[in-house]
Design a protein around this motif. Structure first.
Motif, PDB file in Angstrom:
ATOM      1  N   GLN A 327     -13.776  73.514 112.043  1.00 55.84           N
ATOM      2  CA  GLN A 327     -13.591  72.355 112.916  1.00 55.84           C
ATOM      3  C   GLN A 327     -12.587  71.366 112.342  1.00 55.84           C
ATOM      4  OE1 GLN A 327     -18.199  71.884 113.167  1.00 55.84           O
ATOM      5  NE2 GLN A 327     -17.365  70.718 114.890  1.00 55.84           N
ATOM      6  N   VAL A 328     -12.116  71.625 111.112  1.00 57.27           N
ATOM      7  CA  VAL A 328     -11.265  70.664 110.404  1.00 57.27           C
ATOM      8  C   VAL A 328      -9.878  71.266 110.201  1.00 57.27           C
ATOM      9  CG1 VAL A 328     -11.014  69.249 108.333  1.00 57.27           C
ATOM     10  CG2 VAL A 328     -13.303  69.763 109.223  1.00 57.27           C
ATOM     11  N   PRO A 329      -8.914  70.954 111.085  1.00 60.10           N
ATOM     12  CA  PRO A 329      -7.563  71.500 110.933  1.00 60.10           C
ATOM     13  C   PRO A 329      -6.637  70.632 110.090  1.00 60.10           C
ATOM     14  CG  PRO A 329      -7.724  70.378 113.030  1.00 60.10           C
ATOM     15  CD  PRO A 329      -9.074  70.241 112.371  1.00 60.10           C
ATOM     16  N   TYR A 330      -7.149  69.442 109.681  1.00 60.61           N
ATOM     17  CA  TYR A 330      -6.286  68.507 108.949  1.00 60.61           C
ATOM     18  C   TYR A 330      -7.069  67.823 107.835  1.00 60.61           C
ATOM     19  CZ  TYR A 330      -3.620  64.373 107.686  1.00 60.61           C
ATOM     20  OH  TYR A 330      -2.957  63.408 106.962  1.00 60.61           O
ATOM     21  N   ILE A 331      -6.415  67.665 106.686  1.00 64.33           N
ATOM     22  CA  ILE A 331      -6.963  66.927 105.545  1.00 64.33           C
ATOM     23  C   ILE A 331      -5.943  65.884 105.111  1.00 64.33           C
ATOM     24  CG2 ILE A 331      -7.758  67.044 103.151  1.00 64.33           C
ATOM     25  CD1 ILE A 331      -8.602  69.940 103.667  1.00 64.33           C
ATOM     26  N   HIS A 332      -6.408  64.643 104.974  1.00 68.79           N
ATOM     27  CA  HIS A 332      -5.537  63.609 104.423  1.00 68.79           C
ATOM     28  C   HIS A 332      -5.791  63.505 102.933  1.00 68.79           C
ATOM     29  CE1 HIS A 332      -3.961  59.662 103.323  1.00 68.79           C
ATOM     30  NE2 HIS A 332      -3.117  59.857 104.309  1.00 68.79           N
ATOM     31  N   SER A 333      -4.716  63.413 102.164  1.00 68.92           N
ATOM     32  CA  SER A 333      -4.824  63.339 100.715  1.00 68.92           C
ATOM     33  C   SER A 333      -4.053  62.139 100.194  1.00 68.92           C
ATOM     34  CB  SER A 333      -4.276  64.618 100.078  1.00 68.92           C
ATOM     35  OG  SER A 333      -4.190  64.477  98.674  1.00 68.92           O
ATOM     36  N   CYS A 334      -4.503  61.624  99.050  1.00 64.69           N
ATOM     37  CA  CYS A 334      -3.708  60.584  98.367  1.00 64.69           C
ATOM     38  C   CYS A 334      -2.915  61.224  97.240  1.00 64.69           C
ATOM     39  CB  CYS A 334      -4.599  59.464  97.849  1.00 64.69           C
ATOM     40  SG  CYS A 334      -5.887  59.976  96.689  1.00 64.69           S
ATOM     41  N   GLY A 335      -2.635  62.528  97.363  1.00 57.83           N
ATOM     42  CA  GLY A 335      -1.868  63.235  96.353  1.00 57.83           C
ATOM     43  C   GLY A 335      -0.461  62.689  96.215  1.00 57.83           C
ATOM     44  N   HIS A 336       0.012  62.646  94.968  1.00 56.55           N
ATOM     45  CA  HIS A 336       1.355  62.111  94.706  1.00 56.55           C
ATOM     46  C   HIS A 336       2.336  63.198  94.316  1.00 56.55           C
ATOM     47  CE1 HIS A 336      -0.351  62.558  90.764  1.00 56.55           C
ATOM     48  NE2 HIS A 336      -1.164  61.532  90.933  1.00 56.55           N
ATOM     49  N   GLY A 337       1.936  64.463  94.450  1.00 53.36           N
ATOM     50  CA  GLY A 337       2.868  65.547  94.189  1.00 53.36           C
ATOM     51  C   GLY A 337       2.838  66.097  92.794  1.00 53.36           C
ATOM     52  N   ASP A 338       2.087  65.475  91.886  1.00 54.63           N
ATOM     53  CA  ASP A 338       1.937  66.014  90.546  1.00 54.63           C
ATOM     54  C   ASP A 338       1.441  67.455  90.673  1.00 54.63           C
ATOM     55  OD1 ASP A 338       1.007  66.709  88.002  1.00 54.63           O
ATOM     56  OD2 ASP A 338       0.498  64.646  87.506  1.00 54.63           O
ATOM     57  N   SER A 339       2.022  68.357  89.911  1.00 54.91           N
ATOM     58  CA  SER A 339       1.643  69.762  90.016  1.00 54.91           C
ATOM     59  C   SER A 339       0.162  69.967  89.716  1.00 54.91           C
ATOM     60  CB  SER A 339       2.499  70.611  89.069  1.00 54.91           C
ATOM     61  OG  SER A 339       2.362  70.152  87.725  1.00 54.91           O
ATOM     62  N   LEU A 418      -0.849  67.686 117.046  1.00 55.20           N
ATOM     63  CA  LEU A 418      -2.122  68.333 116.727  1.00 55.20           C
ATOM     64  C   LEU A 418      -3.239  67.574 117.440  1.00 55.20           C
ATOM     65  CD1 LEU A 418      -3.489  70.587 114.996  1.00 55.20           C
ATOM     66  CD2 LEU A 418      -3.943  68.803 113.292  1.00 55.20           C
ATOM     67  N   ASP A 419      -3.994  68.288 118.244  1.00 57.06           N
ATOM     68  CA  ASP A 419      -5.134  67.696 118.943  1.00 57.06           C
ATOM     69  C   ASP A 419      -6.389  68.021 118.144  1.00 57.06           C
ATOM     70  OD1 ASP A 419      -6.820  66.560 120.753  1.00 57.06           O
ATOM     71  OD2 ASP A 419      -6.682  68.155 122.238  1.00 57.06           O
ATOM     72  N   PHE A 420      -6.982  67.030 117.491  1.00 58.86           N
ATOM     73  CA  PHE A 420      -8.132  67.302 116.634  1.00 58.86           C
ATOM     74  C   PHE A 420      -9.149  66.170 116.703  1.00 58.86           C
ATOM     75  CE2 PHE A 420      -5.026  65.004 114.247  1.00 58.86           C
ATOM     76  CZ  PHE A 420      -5.630  64.354 113.179  1.00 58.86           C
ATOM     77  N   ASP A 421     -10.422  66.527 116.506  1.00 61.18           N
ATOM     78  CA  ASP A 421     -11.528  65.578 116.570  1.00 61.18           C
ATOM     79  C   ASP A 421     -12.217  65.371 115.228  1.00 61.18           C
ATOM     80  OD1 ASP A 421     -11.415  64.967 119.348  1.00 61.18           O
ATOM     81  OD2 ASP A 421     -12.386  66.873 119.801  1.00 61.18           O
ATOM     82  N   HIS A 422     -11.890  66.205 114.228  1.00 60.58           N
ATOM     83  CA  HIS A 422     -12.488  66.087 112.905  1.00 60.58           C
ATOM     84  C   HIS A 422     -11.409  66.237 111.844  1.00 60.58           C
ATOM     85  CE1 HIS A 422     -15.847  67.450 115.481  1.00 60.58           C
ATOM     86  NE2 HIS A 422     -16.602  66.727 114.685  1.00 60.58           N
ATOM     87  N   ALA A 423     -11.557  65.479 110.759  1.00 62.06           N
ATOM     88  CA  ALA A 423     -10.620  65.570 109.642  1.00 62.06           C
ATOM     89  C   ALA A 423     -11.340  65.196 108.361  1.00 62.06           C
ATOM     90  CB  ALA A 423      -9.423  64.651 109.856  1.00 62.06           C
ATOM     91  N   LEU A 424     -10.888  65.751 107.258  1.00 59.40           N
ATOM     92  CA  LEU A 424     -11.379  65.370 105.947  1.00 59.40           C
ATOM     93  C   LEU A 424     -10.360  64.471 105.255  1.00 59.40           C
ATOM     94  CD1 LEU A 424     -12.830  68.756 104.655  1.00 59.40           C
ATOM     95  CD2 LEU A 424     -14.134  66.627 104.883  1.00 59.40           C
ATOM     96  N   CYS A 425     -10.848  63.560 104.430  1.00 54.99           N
ATOM     97  CA  CYS A 425      -9.982  62.767 103.557  1.00 54.99           C
ATOM     98  C   CYS A 425     -10.420  63.016 102.121  1.00 54.99           C
ATOM     99  CB  CYS A 425     -10.106  61.280 103.872  1.00 54.99           C
ATOM    100  SG  CYS A 425      -9.396  60.780 105.445  1.00 54.99           S
ATOM    101  N   PHE A 426      -9.467  63.351 101.260  1.00 54.64           N
ATOM    102  CA  PHE A 426      -9.736  63.578  99.845  1.00 54.64           C
ATOM    103  C   PHE A 426      -9.249  62.385  99.037  1.00 54.64           C
ATOM    104  CE2 PHE A 426      -9.375  68.521 100.088  1.00 54.64           C
ATOM    105  CZ  PHE A 426     -10.665  68.582 100.591  1.00 54.64           C
TER     106      PHE A 426
END
Length: 445
Positions: A327-339, A418-426
């Protein structure tokens, strides 16, 4: 005030934690970004507000006039001792209340919970040093009182909560959580649980941080020297991760990533019970459905498990038995690109999704800078705006994605439909909390 939305009488529980207001005090294009619309305009095009005068740092540049216009009538005896953390946190709170159509002057927040996340203490240092350097035997009484007021307002991590509480005159819960970049997210989880339990009806959750640029510059030189020494002794290049830098632009998830840029600012999210929001006819951005947090369990206080196992576990705990990862096609991250960070996220995605297909993960750190505690509140606000718009914001400054990513970082400068109703945030703290938050559209179940 607009009439109640009849659809809310059919869908959802009265104790759902819904988001009704967003406010900011972040770096912008030609001055600070205050409103949801201004932040969306930057994030939706992958705008970068970091480079000014050859220095890559997310500076808010809030003038005294801007502050006084938005937060008037504070006694000068207190306001002259405000740090930037105070100012940013007050402005974002006022902006969020205006967006939610809540009147602070009319006591609309008189019983609200004020929950603040703080990751750094750079803004407190000067108050401590001023008191430490003072000679009580030769300090005039009025000067001593000034030092006491400054220290009392800014001498602890609860600095912003103290002045927000005074502005709103709330009698509700008012406290600070400090766990690095996860601080704002953890407080959103507290708001959701307190509303579900019937303890509160309304919460204003603020993440705010300020970084001392002299400290950052010193850290850049120290880490650069440590890296060179480590590699000279035969250490594998890149093992120590990316170093902070003010001389080059950060590029999350890009194969050319070479540094992290810091920033400053605040983000506030207004969370209230669905019943209360419906009663006053509030606009609802979406819901905080669930949150969960874990830690890698390592003895290294600055370490992280590069398999992403605990981040995946936090996501699974968050989903529980009620929701499925499909149900979760998208995740928001606060990642800064560090490997290292990208590796943790990649491992978590492989564990969660397996061969189910690519998920979209984006970060807007390069829009405003890696700014600590505001990340969770900003991430929640942006994700809910993406649901409203039916479009995912790109990862700012990502043009050539790293090889082997098991997710799509949406490179470029345009949103992805993207049409979505659920998302995760990390969100995560170095050596500490791995946090997952499940967000839903207004009527998501």
């Amino acid at each position: 005030m607009s009439p109640p939305n009849p659809s809310l009488e059919v869908r959802g529980s009265p104790r759902d934690a819904v988001v009704t207001g967003l406010g900011f005090c972040l770096p912008g294009d030609d001055g600070p970004a205050f409103t949801a619309g201004q932040v969306w305009n930057i994030a939706s095009r992958g705008g970068c507000c970091l480079g000014r005068n050859g220095t890559y740092y997310g500076s808010v540049d809030l003038s005294d006039g801007m502050f006084a216009e938005r937060v008037p009538d504070i006694p000068e005896f207190f306001s002259r001792h405000f740090t930037d953390a105070h100012r940013f946190g007050l402005v974002s709170l006022v902006e969020a209340c205006a967006d939610a159509e809540l009147d602070i002057i009319a006591d609309d927040l008189g019983e609200a919970a004020l929950l603040v996340g703080r990751g750094g203490v750079d803004s407190n240092v000067e108050s401590y040093l001023a008191a430490l350097r003072a000679d009580p035997a030769h300090t005039a009484p009025l000067e001593a009182l000034e030092l006491f007021i400054a220290g009392g307002q800014a001498g602890t991590a609860s600095d912003v909560a103290v002045v927000q509480g005074a502005l709103t005159r709330t009698t509700g819960p008012c406290f600070t959580v400090a766990c690095g970049c996860a601080s704002g997210s953890v407080q959103l989880g507290h708001a959701q649980r307190m509303i579900a339990a019937g303890e509160i009806e309304l919460a204003a959750v603020t993440g705010v941080d300020v970084f001392n640029r002299d400290v950052i510059r010193t850290a850049e030189r120290l880490l650069g020297g440590a890296r060179r020494a480590y590699e000279a002794l035969g250490g594998e290049p890149g093992t120590l991760g990316l170093t902070p830098s003010s001389d080059a632009v950060m590029r999350p998830y890009d194969r050319r990533a070479e540094c992290i840029n810091y920033g400053e600012g605040a983000a506030t999210v207004i969370v209230e019970s669905r019943e209360r929001a419906h009663r006053r006819g509030a606009h609802i951005y979406g819901q905080v459905l669930a949150t969960a947090l874990t830690r890698d369990g390592l003895a290294n206080p600055l370490g992280a498990d590069d398999t992403g196992a605990q981040l995946a576990d936090a996501a699974r705990r968050c989903l529980g038995e009620r929701w499925q990862i499909e149900q979760v096609p998208y995740i928001h991250s606060c990642g800064h690109g560090d490997s290292a960070v990208a590796g943790v996220e990649a491992g978590a995605v492989r564990t969660l999704y397996g061969a189910a297909g690519p998920v979209l993960i984006t970060s807007q750190d390069a829009c405003f800078g890696h700014h600590g505690a505001p990340a969770g509140c900003l991430g929640a606000g942006l994700t809910l705006m993406m649901m409203e718009q039916g479009a995912v914001c790109p990862t700012a400054n990502c043009e050539q994605p790293m090889d082997g990513l098991p997710f799509d970082p949406v490179p470029g400068t345009r949103t992805r439909p993207l049409d979505f109703d659920h998302a995760l945030c990390f969100s995560y703290q170095t050596g500490g909390v791995k946090h997952a938050m499940l967000l839903g559209s207004p009527e998501a179940t």
